[in-house]
Motif scaffolding. Structure first.
Motif, PDB file in Angstrom:
ATOM      1  N   PRO A  81       0.736  -1.249   0.000  1.00  0.00           N
ATOM      2  CA  PRO A  81       0.092  -0.133   0.115  1.00  0.00           C
ATOM      3  C   PRO A  81       0.887   1.364   0.126  1.00  0.00           C
ATOM      4  CG  PRO A  81      -0.752  -1.674   1.666  1.00  0.00           C
ATOM      5  CD  PRO A  81       0.638  -2.106   1.318  1.00  0.00           C
ATOM      6  N   PHE A  82       0.256   2.399  -0.777  1.00  0.00           N
ATOM      7  CA  PHE A  82       0.921   3.790  -0.869  1.00  0.00           C
ATOM      8  C   PHE A  82       0.915   4.115   0.652  1.00  0.00           C
ATOM      9  CE2 PHE A  82       0.512   8.284  -1.148  1.00  0.00           C
ATOM     10  CZ  PHE A  82       1.726   8.482  -1.530  1.00  0.00           C
ATOM     11  N   LYS A  83       2.317   4.785   1.281  1.00  0.00           N
ATOM     12  CA  LYS A  83       2.163   5.397   2.554  1.00  0.00           C
ATOM     13  C   LYS A  83       2.505   7.052   2.252  1.00  0.00           C
ATOM     14  CE  LYS A  83       4.235   1.104   4.947  1.00  0.00           C
ATOM     15  NZ  LYS A  83       5.279   0.482   5.651  1.00  0.00           N
ATOM     16  N   ARG A  84       1.434   7.732   2.266  1.00  0.00           N
ATOM     17  CA  ARG A  84       1.580   9.281   2.117  1.00  0.00           C
ATOM     18  C   ARG A  84       2.525   9.821   3.042  1.00  0.00           C
ATOM     19  NH1 ARG A  84       2.514  13.476   1.135  1.00  0.00           N
ATOM     20  NH2 ARG A  84       1.187  15.166   0.407  1.00  0.00           N
ATOM     21  N   ASP A  85       2.516   9.412   4.287  1.00  0.00           N
ATOM     22  CA  ASP A  85       3.570  10.035   5.369  1.00  0.00           C
ATOM     23  C   ASP A  85       5.043   9.940   4.901  1.00  0.00           C
ATOM     24  OD1 ASP A  85       1.450  11.207   6.582  1.00  0.00           O
ATOM     25  OD2 ASP A  85       1.252   9.388   8.097  1.00  0.00           O
ATOM     26  N   GLU A  86       5.128   9.113   3.972  1.00  0.00           N
ATOM     27  CA  GLU A  86       6.948   8.999   3.583  1.00  0.00           C
ATOM     28  C   GLU A  86       7.026  10.148   2.522  1.00  0.00           C
ATOM     29  OE1 GLU A  86       8.057   5.204   2.868  1.00  0.00           O
ATOM     30  OE2 GLU A  86       7.559   4.428   4.961  1.00  0.00           O
ATOM     31  N   TYR A  87       6.302  10.878   2.005  1.00  0.00           N
ATOM     32  CA  TYR A  87       6.396  11.676   0.935  1.00  0.00           C
ATOM     33  C   TYR A  87       6.004  13.253   1.334  1.00  0.00           C
ATOM     34  CZ  TYR A  87       7.137   7.391  -1.617  1.00  0.00           C
ATOM     35  OH  TYR A  87       7.589   6.143  -1.739  1.00  0.00           O
ATOM     36  N   VAL A  88       6.529  14.256   0.423  1.00  0.00           N
ATOM     37  CA  VAL A  88       6.158  15.629   0.815  1.00  0.00           C
ATOM     38  C   VAL A  88       5.905  16.047  -0.831  1.00  0.00           C
ATOM     39  CG1 VAL A  88       7.431  16.037   3.038  1.00  0.00           C
ATOM     40  CG2 VAL A  88       8.709  16.167   0.620  1.00  0.00           C
ATOM     41  N   THR A  89       5.299  17.033  -0.902  1.00  0.00           N
ATOM     42  CA  THR A  89       4.834  17.773  -2.106  1.00  0.00           C
ATOM     43  C   THR A  89       5.968  18.484  -2.700  1.00  0.00           C
ATOM     44  OG1 THR A  89       3.677  19.633  -1.369  1.00  0.00           O
ATOM     45  CG2 THR A  89       2.375  17.703  -1.304  1.00  0.00           C
TER      46      THR A  89
END
Length: 310
Positions: free
Chosen positions: A73-81
Protein backbone atom coordinates in the motif's frame (compact mmCIF):
# COMPACT_ATOMS: atom_id res chain seq x y z
CA UNK A 1 5.54 10.66 -22.97
CA UNK A 2 5.08 11.05 -19.23
CA UNK A 3 2.02 9.70 -17.41
CA UNK A 4 -0.69 12.19 -16.54
CA UNK A 5 -2.66 12.46 -13.36
CA UNK A 6 -6.14 10.91 -13.61
CA UNK A 7 -5.03 8.69 -16.49
CA UNK A 8 -6.70 5.29 -16.58
CA UNK A 9 -4.48 2.38 -15.58
CA UNK A 10 -4.85 -0.93 -17.39
CA UNK A 11 -3.17 -4.23 -16.69
CA UNK A 12 -2.64 -7.11 -19.09
CA UNK A 13 -6.03 -8.53 -18.16
CA UNK A 14 -8.23 -5.59 -17.09
CA UNK A 15 -8.48 -1.93 -16.08
CA UNK A 16 -7.61 -1.49 -12.40
CA UNK A 17 -7.96 2.22 -11.58
CA UNK A 18 -6.40 5.60 -12.28
CA UNK A 19 -3.27 7.62 -11.51
CA UNK A 20 -3.75 9.81 -8.42
CA UNK A 21 -0.19 10.92 -7.66
CA UNK A 22 3.23 11.12 -9.28
CA UNK A 23 6.44 10.35 -7.37
CA UNK A 24 9.71 11.85 -8.56
CA UNK A 25 13.27 10.86 -7.73
CA UNK A 26 14.90 14.10 -6.50
CA UNK A 27 18.34 12.92 -7.62
CA UNK A 28 17.58 11.87 -11.19
CA UNK A 29 14.61 14.27 -11.41
CA UNK A 30 12.64 11.63 -13.24
CA UNK A 31 9.31 10.03 -12.41
CA UNK A 32 10.07 6.91 -10.37
CA UNK A 33 6.61 5.67 -9.40
CA UNK A 34 2.92 6.17 -10.02
CA UNK A 35 0.33 6.00 -7.27
CA UNK A 36 -2.65 4.06 -8.56
CA UNK A 37 -6.07 4.09 -6.92
CA UNK A 38 -7.54 0.60 -7.32
CA UNK A 39 -11.20 1.50 -7.76
CA UNK A 40 -11.89 1.89 -4.04
CA UNK A 41 -9.47 -0.83 -2.90
CA UNK A 42 -6.77 1.54 -1.68
CA UNK A 43 -3.70 2.96 -3.38
CA UNK A 44 -0.65 1.10 -4.65
CA UNK A 45 2.79 2.44 -5.52
CA UNK A 46 3.73 1.21 -9.00
CA UNK A 47 7.31 1.49 -10.23
CA UNK A 48 7.82 2.99 -13.68
CA UNK A 49 9.60 -0.22 -14.64
CA UNK A 50 6.19 -1.91 -14.70
CA UNK A 51 4.82 0.61 -17.22
CA UNK A 52 4.64 -0.72 -20.77
CA UNK A 53 3.16 2.22 -22.68
CA UNK A 54 1.76 5.67 -21.98
CA UNK A 55 -0.81 7.58 -24.02
CA UNK A 56 -2.70 10.79 -23.32
CA UNK A 57 -5.39 8.95 -21.40
CA UNK A 58 -4.11 5.47 -20.55
CA UNK A 59 -1.16 3.95 -18.70
CA UNK A 60 -0.66 0.33 -19.75
CA UNK A 61 1.11 -1.97 -17.26
CA UNK A 62 2.94 -5.24 -17.91
CA UNK A 63 1.58 -6.75 -14.70
CA UNK A 64 -1.71 -8.49 -14.07
CA UNK A 65 -4.41 -6.96 -11.87
CA UNK A 66 -3.63 -9.50 -9.14
CA UNK A 67 0.06 -8.56 -9.17
CA UNK A 68 -0.77 -4.85 -8.86
CA UNK A 69 -3.16 -5.54 -5.98
CA UNK A 70 -0.38 -7.44 -4.22
CA UNK A 71 1.96 -4.43 -4.27
CA UNK A 72 2.55 -2.69 -0.90
CA UNK A 73 0.00 0.00 0.00
CA UNK A 74 1.07 3.58 -0.66
CA UNK A 75 2.26 5.38 2.52
CA UNK A 76 1.49 9.06 2.16
CA UNK A 77 3.46 10.10 5.27
CA UNK A 78 6.72 9.04 3.62
CA UNK A 79 6.46 11.76 0.97
CA UNK A 80 6.23 15.51 0.69
CA UNK A 81 4.87 17.66 -2.10
CA UNK A 82 6.99 19.84 -4.36
CA UNK A 83 5.58 22.85 -2.52
CA UNK A 84 7.18 21.64 0.72
CA UNK A 85 10.74 21.14 -0.50
CA UNK A 86 13.29 23.30 -2.25
CA UNK A 87 14.88 21.34 -5.09
CA UNK A 88 16.05 23.79 -7.77
CA UNK A 89 14.43 23.46 -11.22
CA UNK A 90 12.77 20.14 -10.48
CA UNK A 91 9.64 21.42 -12.22
CA UNK A 92 11.65 21.76 -15.45
CA UNK A 93 11.75 17.97 -15.69
CA UNK A 94 8.07 17.52 -15.02
CA UNK A 95 5.60 17.42 -17.89
CA UNK A 96 2.39 16.22 -16.32
CA UNK A 97 -0.88 17.99 -15.71
CA UNK A 98 -1.15 19.86 -12.36
CA UNK A 99 -1.85 17.73 -9.32
CA UNK A 100 -0.12 16.16 -6.34
CA UNK A 101 3.49 15.51 -7.26
CA UNK A 102 5.60 13.99 -4.50
CA UNK A 103 9.22 13.34 -3.62
CA UNK A 104 10.42 10.91 -0.91
CA UNK A 105 10.70 12.27 2.60
CA UNK A 106 14.38 12.59 3.64
CA UNK A 107 15.57 9.37 5.27
CA UNK A 108 16.70 11.05 8.49
CA UNK A 109 13.27 12.58 8.97
CA UNK A 110 11.05 9.58 8.23
CA UNK A 111 10.59 8.94 11.93
CA UNK A 112 8.72 12.25 12.12
CA UNK A 113 5.24 12.15 10.68
CA UNK A 114 4.98 14.50 7.73
CA UNK A 115 2.02 16.50 8.95
CA UNK A 116 3.41 16.59 12.48
CA UNK A 117 6.74 17.85 11.18
CA UNK A 118 5.25 20.75 9.28
CA UNK A 119 2.76 21.54 12.04
CA UNK A 120 5.65 21.77 14.51
CA UNK A 121 7.60 23.90 12.06
CA UNK A 122 4.65 26.28 11.80
CA UNK A 123 4.45 26.47 15.59
CA UNK A 124 8.15 27.28 15.87
CA UNK A 125 7.88 30.04 13.27
CA UNK A 126 4.87 31.44 15.10
CA UNK A 127 6.81 31.32 18.36
CA UNK A 128 9.64 33.40 16.94
CA UNK A 129 7.16 35.91 15.54
CA UNK A 130 5.20 36.20 18.78
CA UNK A 131 8.09 36.04 21.25
CA UNK A 132 9.00 39.76 21.11
CA UNK A 133 5.38 40.59 21.92
CA UNK A 134 4.97 37.92 24.58
CA UNK A 135 8.28 38.45 26.38
CA UNK A 136 7.21 41.45 28.51
CA UNK A 137 4.05 39.61 29.60
CA UNK A 138 5.93 36.38 30.37
CA UNK A 139 8.56 38.30 32.28
CA UNK A 140 5.88 39.85 34.47
CA UNK A 141 4.04 36.56 35.06
CA UNK A 142 7.13 34.47 35.76
CA UNK A 143 9.09 36.95 37.83
CA UNK A 144 7.76 35.62 41.18
CA UNK A 145 8.74 32.07 40.18
CA UNK A 146 12.39 33.05 39.87
CA UNK A 147 12.58 35.44 42.79
CA UNK A 148 15.38 34.77 45.31
CA UNK A 149 14.56 32.50 48.25
CA UNK A 150 13.18 34.28 51.30
CA UNK A 151 15.81 33.79 53.99
CA UNK A 152 14.11 35.97 56.58
CA UNK A 153 13.64 34.75 60.14
CA UNK A 154 10.12 33.87 61.28
CA UNK A 155 8.98 33.85 64.91
CA UNK A 156 6.98 30.70 65.56
CA UNK A 157 6.55 30.49 69.35
CA UNK A 158 8.31 29.87 72.64
CA UNK A 159 10.49 26.95 73.58
CA UNK A 160 8.49 26.56 76.78
CA UNK A 161 5.99 24.57 74.71
CA UNK A 162 8.43 21.63 74.70
CA UNK A 163 7.80 19.36 77.69
CA UNK A 164 10.29 16.50 77.20
CA UNK A 165 13.67 15.77 75.63
CA UNK A 166 13.89 13.85 72.34
CA UNK A 167 10.17 14.35 71.74
CA UNK A 168 8.77 16.07 68.68
CA UNK A 169 6.65 19.17 69.30
CA UNK A 170 4.71 20.77 66.48
CA UNK A 171 4.87 24.54 66.02
CA UNK A 172 2.34 26.08 63.64
CA UNK A 173 2.80 29.45 62.01
CA UNK A 174 1.39 31.57 59.20
CA UNK A 175 3.24 33.27 56.41
CA UNK A 176 2.43 35.17 53.25
CA UNK A 177 3.30 33.58 49.92
CA UNK A 178 2.96 34.57 46.29
CA UNK A 179 2.69 31.93 43.57
CA UNK A 180 3.55 33.20 40.07
CA UNK A 181 0.94 35.79 39.03
CA UNK A 182 -1.60 34.82 41.72
CA UNK A 183 -2.43 37.33 44.46
CA UNK A 184 -0.45 37.14 47.68
CA UNK A 185 -2.06 34.77 50.18
CA UNK A 186 -1.53 33.75 53.79
CA UNK A 187 -1.07 30.04 54.45
CA UNK A 188 -0.61 27.95 57.59
CA UNK A 189 2.52 25.85 57.89
CA UNK A 190 4.23 23.84 60.58
CA UNK A 191 7.62 22.63 61.75
CA UNK A 192 8.66 20.12 64.37
CA UNK A 193 11.01 21.25 67.15
CA UNK A 194 13.02 18.86 69.27
CA UNK A 195 15.09 19.42 72.40
CA UNK A 196 17.71 16.78 71.70
CA UNK A 197 19.89 14.85 74.09
CA UNK A 198 23.64 14.57 73.29
CA UNK A 199 23.15 11.14 71.68
CA UNK A 200 20.52 12.46 69.27
CA UNK A 201 22.58 15.59 68.54
CA UNK A 202 25.51 13.37 67.58
CA UNK A 203 23.35 11.40 65.12
CA UNK A 204 22.18 14.64 63.51
CA UNK A 205 25.41 16.62 63.39
CA UNK A 206 28.00 13.82 63.43
CA UNK A 207 30.45 16.10 65.20
CA UNK A 208 30.13 19.04 62.74
CA UNK A 209 28.12 22.24 62.65
CA UNK A 210 25.39 22.36 59.98
CA UNK A 211 25.64 25.17 57.42
CA UNK A 212 22.77 26.47 55.30
CA UNK A 213 23.56 28.28 52.06
CA UNK A 214 21.65 30.43 49.60
CA UNK A 215 21.48 29.94 45.83
CA UNK A 216 24.89 31.57 45.36
CA UNK A 217 26.61 29.31 47.88
CA UNK A 218 26.85 31.99 50.56
CA UNK A 219 26.35 30.76 54.11
CA UNK A 220 23.19 32.30 55.57
CA UNK A 221 23.19 30.48 58.92
CA UNK A 222 24.97 27.77 60.86
CA UNK A 223 23.26 25.48 63.36
CA UNK A 224 25.79 24.80 66.11
CA UNK A 225 26.27 21.16 67.03
CA UNK A 226 26.11 21.86 70.77
CA UNK A 227 22.78 23.76 70.69
CA UNK A 228 20.11 21.23 71.71
CA UNK A 229 17.19 22.60 69.72
CA UNK A 230 16.50 21.09 66.30
CA UNK A 231 13.86 22.14 63.76
CA UNK A 232 12.57 19.79 61.06
CA UNK A 233 10.50 20.80 58.04
CA UNK A 234 6.89 19.69 58.44
CA UNK A 235 6.88 17.87 55.09
CA UNK A 236 7.87 14.24 54.63
CA UNK A 237 10.81 13.93 52.19
CA UNK A 238 9.03 11.08 50.41
CA UNK A 239 6.13 12.94 48.75
CA UNK A 240 5.64 16.02 50.91
CA UNK A 241 2.87 14.80 53.21
CA UNK A 242 2.53 16.04 56.77
CA UNK A 243 3.74 13.68 59.50
CA UNK A 244 3.10 13.23 63.23
CA UNK A 245 4.92 12.29 66.43
CA UNK A 246 3.46 8.95 67.46
CA UNK A 247 4.01 5.99 69.76
CA UNK A 248 5.05 2.87 67.82
CA UNK A 249 4.43 -0.46 69.55
CA UNK A 250 7.88 -1.77 68.55
CA UNK A 251 10.03 1.30 67.86
CA UNK A 252 8.74 3.54 70.62
CA UNK A 253 8.17 7.23 69.90
CA UNK A 254 8.79 8.11 66.27
CA UNK A 255 7.84 10.52 63.51
CA UNK A 256 5.25 8.70 61.38
CA UNK A 257 4.00 9.78 57.94
CA UNK A 258 0.47 8.39 57.46
CA UNK A 259 0.52 8.68 53.66
CA UNK A 260 3.00 5.88 52.91
CA UNK A 261 4.14 4.86 56.41
CA UNK A 262 7.65 6.29 56.40
CA UNK A 263 9.03 6.19 59.94
CA UNK A 264 11.81 8.37 61.40
CA UNK A 265 13.45 8.42 64.81
CA UNK A 266 14.00 11.56 66.89
CA UNK A 267 17.12 12.44 64.87
CA UNK A 268 15.13 12.31 61.62
CA UNK A 269 16.84 9.10 60.49
CA UNK A 270 14.69 6.81 58.33
CA UNK A 271 13.73 3.64 60.20
CA UNK A 272 11.22 2.21 57.75
CA UNK A 273 9.18 3.04 54.66
CA UNK A 274 9.89 4.54 51.23
CA UNK A 275 11.41 7.88 52.30
CA UNK A 276 14.63 8.46 50.30
CA UNK A 277 16.39 10.63 52.90
CA UNK A 278 16.13 11.78 56.55
CA UNK A 279 13.86 14.60 57.68
CA UNK A 280 15.01 18.03 56.49
CA UNK A 281 16.56 20.20 59.26
CA UNK A 282 15.96 23.96 59.17
CA UNK A 283 17.94 26.93 60.47
CA UNK A 284 16.86 27.65 64.05
CA UNK A 285 17.77 30.13 66.75
CA UNK A 286 16.40 30.47 70.27
CA UNK A 287 16.63 33.73 72.20
CA UNK A 288 17.48 34.05 75.90
CA UNK A 289 13.76 34.43 76.60
CA UNK A 290 12.98 31.23 74.72
CA UNK A 291 11.53 32.75 71.54
CA UNK A 292 12.03 30.41 68.58
CA UNK A 293 12.82 31.65 65.09
CA UNK A 294 13.35 29.61 61.95
CA UNK A 295 14.10 30.23 58.29
CA UNK A 296 11.29 28.53 56.41
CA UNK A 297 12.64 26.23 53.71
CA UNK A 298 11.10 23.50 51.58
CA UNK A 299 12.98 20.83 49.66
CA UNK A 300 12.19 18.70 46.63
CA UNK A 301 10.40 15.51 47.65
CA UNK A 302 11.26 12.03 46.43
CA UNK A 303 15.01 12.52 45.95
CA UNK A 304 18.01 11.30 47.93
CA UNK A 305 19.75 14.64 47.66
CA UNK A 306 18.35 17.75 49.31
CA UNK A 307 17.33 20.39 46.75
CA UNK A 308 15.71 23.56 48.01
CA UNK A 309 12.58 24.74 46.17
CA UNK A 310 11.22 27.38 48.60
Amino acid sequence: MQPKLKSKVRCADQEVGDVTKIIMDPLTREISHLVVSLNGAGERQVAMGLVQTVTDEVVQLRSSAAEVSALPPFKRDEYVTLHEVEIPHIEDHLHVSPGEVLVPFPELEKSVKRRTFFANLTHVIGLFIGLPLAFPVLKYLMKPMYAPFDNGWLKIGNIGKIKADDAGTQFKFKRKVKEAYLPEAEIEKNVWILKATPAVLEKIYQGKDMEFRDGTGKTIWTNKKDVPYIAFSGKCPHLGCGFKWRQHKVLGQVFLCPCHLSIYDASGTVLDGPAPRPLDPLPIQVSASGEVQIIDMEFKAGTKSQTRIV
